[in-house]
Each structure stands twice: as C-alpha cells, then as structure tokens.
Enzyme design. Structure first.
Site, PDB file in Angstrom:
ATOM      1  N   PHE A 139       1.028  -5.261   2.332  1.00 41.09           N
ATOM      2  CA  PHE A 139       1.205  -6.014   1.084  1.00 41.09           C
ATOM      3  C   PHE A 139       2.027  -5.165   0.127  1.00 41.09           C
ATOM      4  CE2 PHE A 139       0.194  -7.509  -3.169  1.00 41.09           C
ATOM      5  CZ  PHE A 139       0.407  -8.866  -3.014  1.00 41.09           C
ATOM      6  N   ASP A 224       4.121   3.161  -0.200  1.00 43.48           N
ATOM      7  CA  ASP A 224       3.586   2.305  -1.256  1.00 43.48           C
ATOM      8  C   ASP A 224       2.188   2.824  -1.581  1.00 43.48           C
ATOM      9  OD1 ASP A 224       2.297   0.371  -2.715  1.00 43.48           O
ATOM     10  OD2 ASP A 224       3.156  -1.325  -1.621  1.00 43.48           O
ATOM     11  N   LYS A 253      -1.015  -0.079 -10.285  1.00 38.40           N
ATOM     12  CA  LYS A 253      -2.466  -0.294 -10.463  1.00 38.40           C
ATOM     13  C   LYS A 253      -3.181   0.721 -11.383  1.00 38.40           C
ATOM     14  CE  LYS A 253      -3.577  -3.573  -6.971  1.00 38.40           C
ATOM     15  NZ  LYS A 253      -2.616  -3.814  -5.896  1.00 38.40           N
TER      16      LYS A 253
HETATM   17  C1  LIG Z   1      -1.354  -4.585  -5.707  1.00 30.90           C
HETATM   18  C2  LIG Z   1      -0.337  -4.047  -4.796  1.00 30.90           C
HETATM   19  C3  LIG Z   1       1.030  -4.352  -4.960  1.00 30.90           C
HETATM   20  C4  LIG Z   1       1.530  -5.302  -6.015  1.00 30.90           C
HETATM   21  O1  LIG Z   1       1.300  -4.835  -7.312  1.00 30.90           O
HETATM   22  P1  LIG Z   1       1.477  -5.840  -8.550  1.00 30.90           P
HETATM   23  O2  LIG Z   1       1.215  -4.976  -9.751  1.00 30.90           O
HETATM   24  O3  LIG Z   1       0.466  -6.930  -8.390  1.00 30.90           O
HETATM   25  O4  LIG Z   1       2.857  -6.357  -8.508  1.00 30.90           O
HETATM   26  C5  LIG Z   1       1.923  -3.768  -4.082  1.00 30.90           C
HETATM   27  N1  LIG Z   1       1.520  -2.940  -3.105  1.00 30.90           N
HETATM   28  C6  LIG Z   1       0.222  -2.634  -2.924  1.00 30.90           C
HETATM   29  C7  LIG Z   1      -0.159  -1.685  -1.837  1.00 30.90           C
HETATM   30  C8  LIG Z   1      -0.754  -3.185  -3.751  1.00 30.90           C
HETATM   31  O5  LIG Z   1      -2.044  -2.892  -3.546  1.00 30.90           O
END
Ligand SMILES: *Cc1c(COP(=O)(O)O)cnc(C)c1O
Length: 398
Positions: A139, A224, A253
């Site tokens: 994700f 990420d 986050k």
């Molecule tokens: C939450 C998340 C995102 C997206 O972040 P947003 O602030 O909602 O755009 C991307 N990568 C990972 C691994 C995430 O947990």
C-alpha cells in the site's frame, strides 16, 4: 444525542467514502485514552492508524504547536524557514540519508520519491530507466500514481488507465523480483513491514537480496516507511532491523504526531536529482508542521520511547502468544515493536473488533480475518494487560 446529530450531518453532506463508520464521536483525549461526548472512556490501541505516536494531547506537542501558531503558521518555502531546516537536520542526522523534502501526506511523499527515482536516471542522461517494482499486497497511497504503485487490484481496477511503469511481485520471493528487473527498471519500492494489507514483514534475506540486486543492477532502493517509521517498530526507522540502507525513504503518519506532514529522505547522490523547479509544495514543511514534528522527534528521544516500544512490544507479543495457547481462533501473530497483526483462523475480525469497542478498547481490522493494533509508544504494561483481558473475553464470546 450529539453522535446522532453528527451522523445525520455526515450522511447528508460528506462523500460516502467510509460507509457506516464506527458509531463513536470522540471529544478529547489524553495519553492513550479518548473520551466521547457522553463521557465514555476508550483505550486507543489503533492510534489513528499509526499516527498518534505520542498518544493524545501530549503536553510537549501541544505546547510546540501553540507556541509556533502564535508566532507564524505559514509563510511559503519561497523563504527560509527555521523549524523546517532544523527538522531536516534532525532527520538527516538520525538516518542513513542526507537530505529531506517535506510535503503533507504519505501519498504525496511517495509521489515525491517516485519522481526523484525517475529524475535520478534522467539527469544522468539515461532516459529508458523509469519502471518501479513494488510488491503485491503493498500500500503506497491513494493518488493516481501511488495507487498504480500499490499492488492491490481492488484499488486499481475502477480507476484505469493507471500511471504506467509499475510491476508487482510476490513478497519475500527474490527470484521473481530478479526476473522482473529489465533495462527499464529504475527502482524497487517496498514497505519493510506491509501495514495496510495485514502486517506482513519482509524477511531479512529478502531485503538483503533486494539491496544486493539494486547494487548489482544500478537501481535505487526506495523504502516506504510511512507506517514503520518514527519509532513504530522499536527503531527510529524500520530498515534498521534489516542491516541494509535504502537510497530513499518516505515518512508521514507518525512524523507530526497527528499534525499532517510527510517527508522524502534521500542520500546525497539521489537527492541531487531534485534541482530548482523539479518539485514543490505550498504547505509542505511549513513552520507549524515542522514545529510539531520537531517536538515529536525530541519527545521520542527525551522519554526514551524507542526503548519503551521494544519493551512493551515484547511484553505484548508474549501475552498474545499466551492467548494463542488458549484460543484456537488465533492464528499467526505478526509484526515488530508496536506494529501488531493477529491473524484469526475464521472470518471474525469485525466481531472481535466490535466486542473490544463495547469494552472501551479501539483496535483495527484488516479484511475479515486480521486484527491490527498500533498503540502509541507511551503504552504501559497495565494498558496492555487491560487490552489482553478484553481480547481474551472477546475471543471466548466469539
Ligand atoms: C498510510 C500509508 C500510506 C498513505 O499515506 P496517506 O497519508 O494516507 O496518503 C502510504 N504508504 C503506507 C505504507 C501507509 O501505511
């Protein structure tokens, strides 16, 4: 009463992106606890999905935000910004990277990283290296390009055509990944532990293999760290568990402890691909967001929250393994530090979650069979004992 009013307004005026939400409307929080308008108390073991890393209303964070808001909220990155420069320094000094760019969310941070990876080769005069390999069940965000990077068909199908240039391979399968590398590949992009799809950790061998392939084939390794970063796993960044260093990693986050801010962090050589005019953001790294994030970084250090995360994580896993011996419904327990996924052997995640909620404990669910917990790093043994008792009872009743 208040809840009913809010639900009615929401149903009429808010876009229906969240369906029937959990029927609670929080009024205020303190530490790991939240209260709704009726004075009902909740223990927050989801932390706003890995955001409220210091818990709610941490005095240092509140003070930093108030103090900065009184002085200067926004002024544009056309000018030099003290808190922005200081936060960049803190992140660079505490990571394997040298330079930082700030934005406002995770998806935006990943967009920045993807642009940087492509530009890195373009600026070297290599025009055909633009493809990025990511993992299935990954994700990376909800913008068109980050959902193209996300290896989940359910998010992609309704929105085709996607941004071209992404390939998805199985997690922890180094041979498949190697086979997908072509002369067009510029980067591999991975979450050290996949969050949104149910807490799936990469193996150390896989991560090391990816790093080796990136070195051999001249590719950038982009991590990420939006969910794993800022202490969630007991280290400041998830990559520290794997004995490797990425060329680029992204944060969001937990970085602002609830105040929106994202970051692209890169080693000097990769970072140099961003030149004046290549990237930007109106709000990104504004004085207020950076003051909040600086306070988060300082508090993690001052209160030794990485050590607490490791200690509480170990305690939590031990207690969960104890529950597993008692309940056949519990399958695999996965994760690191305070990033925890509990696989259920039947599709009971929603029931378990609701039973916990009724006892005043907030947990998350992924799909139909995984319970997810992402408590703040200030969590105590007593808090965990309470959660375990409630989970125990919820599983009995299932
Ligand atoms: C939450 C998340 C995102 C997206 O972040 P947003 O602030 O909602 O755009 C991307 N990568 C990972 C691994 C995430 O947990």
């Amino acid at each position: 009463m208040e809840l009913e009013k809010v639900v009615k307004m929401d149903k009429k005026y808010y876009m229906n992106t969240f369906g029937d939400r959990t029927p609670v409307c929080f009024d205020y929080g303190k530490g790991i606890k939240l209260w709704d308008a009726n004075g009902q108390k909740y223990f927050d073991f989801l932390g706003g999905i890995a955001v409220n890393i210091l818990g709610h209303a941490h005095p240092a964070l509140v003070r930093a935000i108030c103090k900065q808001a009184e002085k200067l909220i926004h002024c544009s990155s056309l000018y030099y910004i003290k808190t922005q420069a200081k936060l960049a320094k803190v992140l660079a000094e505490n990571s394997c990277t040298n330079r930082v760019f700030f934005c406002n969310s995770g998806a935006e941070a990943n967009e920045g990283a993807i642009k940087l990876a492509r530009l890195y080769y373009r600026k070297k005069g290599i025009d055909n290296k633009y493809e990025i390999i990511t993992l299935k069940k990954s994700f990376h965000g909800r913008t068109m390009t980050t959902l193209s990077a996300t290896g989940q068909e359910k998010y992609q199908k309704p929105l085709t055509p996607l941004t071209p240039g992404f390939k998805h391979v199985e997690i922890n399968n180094i041979n498949e990944l190697e086979n997908e590398i072509s002369e067009n590949t510029c980067a591999v992009m991975l979450e050290p532990i996949q969050g949104e799809s149910g807490v799936n950790p990469l193996s150390v061998e896989f991560m090391k293999g990816v790093r080796r392939l990136c070195d051999e084939k001249d590719l950038l390794l982009v991590l990420d760290e939006i969910q794993t970063g800022i202490g969630r796993t007991g280290k400041l960044f998830g990559y520290e568990h794997f004995g490797i260093e990425p060329d680029i990693f992204t944060l969001a986050k937990a970085l602002g402890g609830g105040f929106p801010i994202g970051a692209v962090c890169a080693k000097e050589e990769a970072a140099a691909a961003f030149e004046p005019g290549d990237h930007g953001s109106t709000f990104g790294g504004n004085p207020l967001a950076c003051a909040a994030a600086l306070s988060v970084m300082e508090t993690i250090e001052k209160e030794e929250l990485l050590a607490n995360c490791t200690k509480m994580g170990e305690y939590f896993f031990e207690k969960l393994e104890g529950l597993k011996d008692k309940h056949s419904l519990i399958g695999e327990i996965r994760g690191k530090g305070l990033m925890i996924g509990i696989e259920l052997n039947e599709e009971r995640a929603a029931t378990v979650k609701d039973k916990c909620l009724k006892q005043g404990y907030l947990v998350g669910s992924v799909g139909t069979g995984i319970i997810r917990m992402l408590p703040p790093l200030i969590v105590t043994k007593k808090n965990i004992d309470g959660m375990i008792d409630v989970l125990d009872a919820a599983l009995v009743a299932c």
